[in-house]
Design an enzyme around this catalytic site. Sequence first.
Site, mmCIF file in Angstrom:
data_model
loop_
_atom_site.group_PDB
_atom_site.id
_atom_site.type_symbol
_atom_site.label_atom_id
_atom_site.label_comp_id
_atom_site.label_asym_id
_atom_site.label_seq_id
_atom_site.Cartn_x
_atom_site.Cartn_y
_atom_site.Cartn_z
ATOM 1 N N PRO A 198 0.808 -1.233 0.000
ATOM 2 C CA PRO A 198 0.000 0.000 0.000
ATOM 3 C C PRO A 198 0.833 1.271 0.000
ATOM 4 O O PRO A 198 1.899 1.341 0.619
ATOM 5 C CB PRO A 198 -0.809 -0.123 1.300
ATOM 6 N N CYS A 199 0.301 2.303 -0.676
ATOM 7 C CA CYS A 199 1.048 3.560 -0.833
ATOM 8 C C CYS A 199 0.486 4.695 0.016
ATOM 9 O O CYS A 199 1.022 5.807 -0.006
ATOM 10 C CB CYS A 199 1.038 3.991 -2.298
#
Length: 429
Positions: A147-148
């Site tokens: 995830p960013c």
Amino acid sequence: MTTKNITVFEAFAGIGAQMEAMNNLMRNDDLLKQLGLVKEKVKFVNVGTSEWFIDAIISYDALHHGVQTTFPKYEKLSNKVMLKFLLKYTLSKDSKTPCSKQEIKKLSFEKIRQIYIAIKRNKNFGSIVDIKPENLPQSDIFTYSFPCQNLSTIGKGEGLEVGTKSGLLWEIQRILYGLKLLKRLPKFLVMENVKALFSKKHISGWNKFASFLESLGYKNTTMVLNAKNFGTPQNRERAFCISELNGTDEIIVESKGSHTNIHDFLDLNNDDLIEEYKAAMPNNTPSRIKWIEKSKHLNDMTHCMTITTKTDRFPNPGMFFSDINGKLVDNVSNDWNINGDKAPFRFLTPREQLQLMAFKSNAYDVLKNIGMSKTKIQLMAGNSIVVSKLEAIFTSILKRIVSKKIKVKKDILKAVNNTEYFVQLSNVA
């Protein structure tokens, strides 16, 4: 002649951009001939995925395995048996928070069956935090697009701190360390994330992880690739790292040259798609008119901006000035009331967003037909990886395999849900 099966495990699998890319490569006869490979004698084989977002799990299955009615004993599946199976998994309805057991139990029989079959056919090991290294199958390529949220410029910028979504990177460290002890490290690793991962603010966290990979014996090649250099008219820069076990030099990823014009790439004035165009037109409100000043005007551009999980906000990929049917107009007079109650522009449609991520146009139809809403499709497209960039990366890995003449060995591999016999690449340089 023995078939070469290149086995792949997809962590944070999403809707399967990795598998889409690999399937495209296996259909590219010219590329395989160029590499000296026979189409019938080499293929990528998915041996497992990791994903907890229910919509992504179901979408992956639909895109890569087709209709679920072909699943064995489809009509006779027991709700009790399926529910017992699902309750072993950590699942999420929104990709942010885990579902309680009660939430899973309250799902309809049809939904439970849909998730059950998808997990089975995707060979899904569930949430990354629940994976035990000893349970993972041997793989030649291990992909991880963690995830960013905590790295993106839109977020709060917490970085790779343990406990954050982006901090799930350290779960990959845990898994790889376990595979090292088991002497089952993948030959190649492929990481993807936002460009900010390599920024001054977050680079120390990444360097710590990269040093860990080096301690395992990996040679890392880091790069920032822009989608518009890979045949897709989207200005989308993303960070990548290809790690080769016992590698000695960097891996070169070749671009496809200049990008395609968005007006040629998309079917922008198709009468059959008018309803989709109109659905992408917001109401003509003062807040929507403000987007005109902030957003890129795609009528005059060759490419869009980065596809996001939601278009009706800023930043967004851009907008098209359009008529009441969503077809393109110049609107040189800047008349913001030309469409009455609807705004004088439209955003990209979910179909177009998937296409700009280099999925085929019918991917939208597949997801729509299984009940995925427009907003969910937009979310999953924005969180995905541009397929054409992955094609270039996997091509570079194929070239490395061929150039090093990596030997193959016969192994027996028990898959998650059925027993299959594979020929795997050995982990020798």
